[in-house]
Design a protein around this motif. Structure first.
Motif, mmCIF file in Angstrom:
data_model
loop_
_atom_site.group_PDB
_atom_site.id
_atom_site.type_symbol
_atom_site.label_atom_id
_atom_site.label_comp_id
_atom_site.label_asym_id
_atom_site.label_seq_id
_atom_site.Cartn_x
_atom_site.Cartn_y
_atom_site.Cartn_z
ATOM 1 N N UNK A 82 3.603 -4.859 12.463
ATOM 2 C CA UNK A 82 3.476 -3.505 11.916
ATOM 3 C C UNK A 82 2.214 -3.373 11.062
ATOM 4 N N UNK A 83 1.512 -2.266 11.221
ATOM 5 C CA UNK A 83 0.441 -1.875 10.307
ATOM 6 C C UNK A 83 0.589 -0.383 10.044
ATOM 7 N N UNK A 84 0.403 0.080 8.812
ATOM 8 C CA UNK A 84 0.601 1.499 8.492
ATOM 9 C C UNK A 84 -0.301 2.386 9.345
ATOM 10 N N UNK A 85 0.231 3.463 9.910
ATOM 11 C CA UNK A 85 -0.556 4.298 10.824
ATOM 12 C C UNK A 85 -1.650 5.076 10.110
ATOM 13 N N UNK A 86 -2.728 5.303 10.842
ATOM 14 C CA UNK A 86 -3.807 6.168 10.367
ATOM 15 C C UNK A 86 -4.202 7.103 11.507
ATOM 16 N N UNK A 87 -4.675 8.277 11.161
ATOM 17 C CA UNK A 87 -5.125 9.221 12.170
ATOM 18 C C UNK A 87 -3.982 9.860 12.932
ATOM 19 N N UNK A 88 -4.348 10.693 13.896
ATOM 20 C CA UNK A 88 -3.363 11.399 14.698
ATOM 21 C C UNK A 88 -2.857 10.526 15.838
#
Length: 305
Positions: A82-88
């Motif tokens: 898991x990595x925190x989401x960025x962008x659309x």
């Protein structure tokens, strides 16, 4: 002269070894998790299920791993970091795994062509036509939401990472679970967080898409492992670290022994409830359904890496 011959010989050996290593790497994308063990907690893939291991490679990097069940044309589980989401959220561009169709093919997933799909691909895995005009969505096991890199997010759009999922689950309680896990791990996990998401098949009378093409799961499940987490957990999250799990309904008519139904939920989402639980409870349900001891994380995610 002899030195030239020896230099030429060594160069040829080096080229052969390099080619062999590259060939072995590509061959290992399907059938072996060895090239992508870093995706699993303590380099330890889940135990107890049988299928075709796939190191999911996109643009020459391993992004996640999937245990694929060829007769079902769908996965048992996908595992990822898991990595925190960025962008659309990226636009969907669905892909397939060429090595499932041809063992000598390159191991990187590729987009479906605009026209007819090779028959070897059709026979080896799900294709877009399987989902068209069905009552099911293409449900990600490894969701785009759980990644920060744009390419990692794009890589999740492969049908070897999807199962037939009812829209009421995919856009309702299951989506809420993915968002809840995202928020908890982004806020309180201090190191890597490992997630495995899979399915529970029906015990009998299993439904399929397109004349026995793709098996439909009765439930989806997910579990995370965060061995290093904050000491300042809010009270409501203290029991959810270092690991926690959940099972979600994918059939409104399923019985309620595993996941009860909230009859006060919105009509479109009613019957697609998700129940959160300890990892040991999830593994009990996995054992009962698969008739095998299934272990999701090494030593149940105990201790630091």
């Amino acid at each position: 002269m002899r030195q030239q011959i020896m230099a030429y010989f060594h160069a040829q050996v080096f080229m052969l070894l390099s080619f062999t290593r590259l060939w072995s790497l590509c061959r290992a994308d399907v059938g072996d998790f060895t090239p992508c063990l870093q995706i699993f907690y303590n380099s330890w893939p889940p135990k107890g299920l049988t299928g075709s291991p796939i190191c999911q490679r996109y643009n020459n990097l391993y992004r996640f791993a999937t245990l694929y069940r060829r007769p079902r044309r769908s996965p048992w589980f996908s595992a990822y970091v898991f990595t925190p989401p960025t962008g659309k959220r990226p636009s969907a561009c669905w892909k397939f795994e060429p090595q499932l169709a041809n063992p000598s093919a390159d191991g990187s997933m590729i987009p479906f062509p605009p026209g007819p799909v090779d028959q070897n691909v059709v026979e080896s895995q799900a294709v877009e036509l399987d989902y068209i005009n069905s009552s099911f969505t293409r449900g990600h096991l490894n969701p785009s939401l759980h990644h920060s890199s744009h390419e990692d997010r794009l890589s999740t759009f492969t049908l070897t990472n999807a199962v037939p999922q009812k829209a009421g689950s995919n856009s309702g309680p299951w989506k809420t679970l993915e968002q809840t896990v995202n928020e908890a791990l982004a806020a309180y996990c201090l190191g890597k967080a490992y997630i495995v998401t899979g399915i529970l098949p029906y015990q009998e009378d299993e439904p399929w898409l397109k004349d026995h093409r793709v098996a439909v799961p009765e439930y989806l499940w997910s579990a995370y492992c965060c061995p290093n987490f904050s000491n300042n957990l809010p009270t409501e999250l203290k029991e959810t670290f270092p690991t926690y799990a959940a099972i979600g309904r994918n059939d409104r008519s399923s019985t309620e022994e595993i996941v009860p139904v909230n009859n006060t939920a919105e009509k479109q989402f009613r019957g697609y409830d998700v129940k959160r639980m300890a990892l040991t409870t999830l593994e009990m349900y996995l054992r009962d359904r698969f008739k095998a001891v299934v272990s999701v994380f090494y030593e149940q995610c105990s201790g630091l890496e």
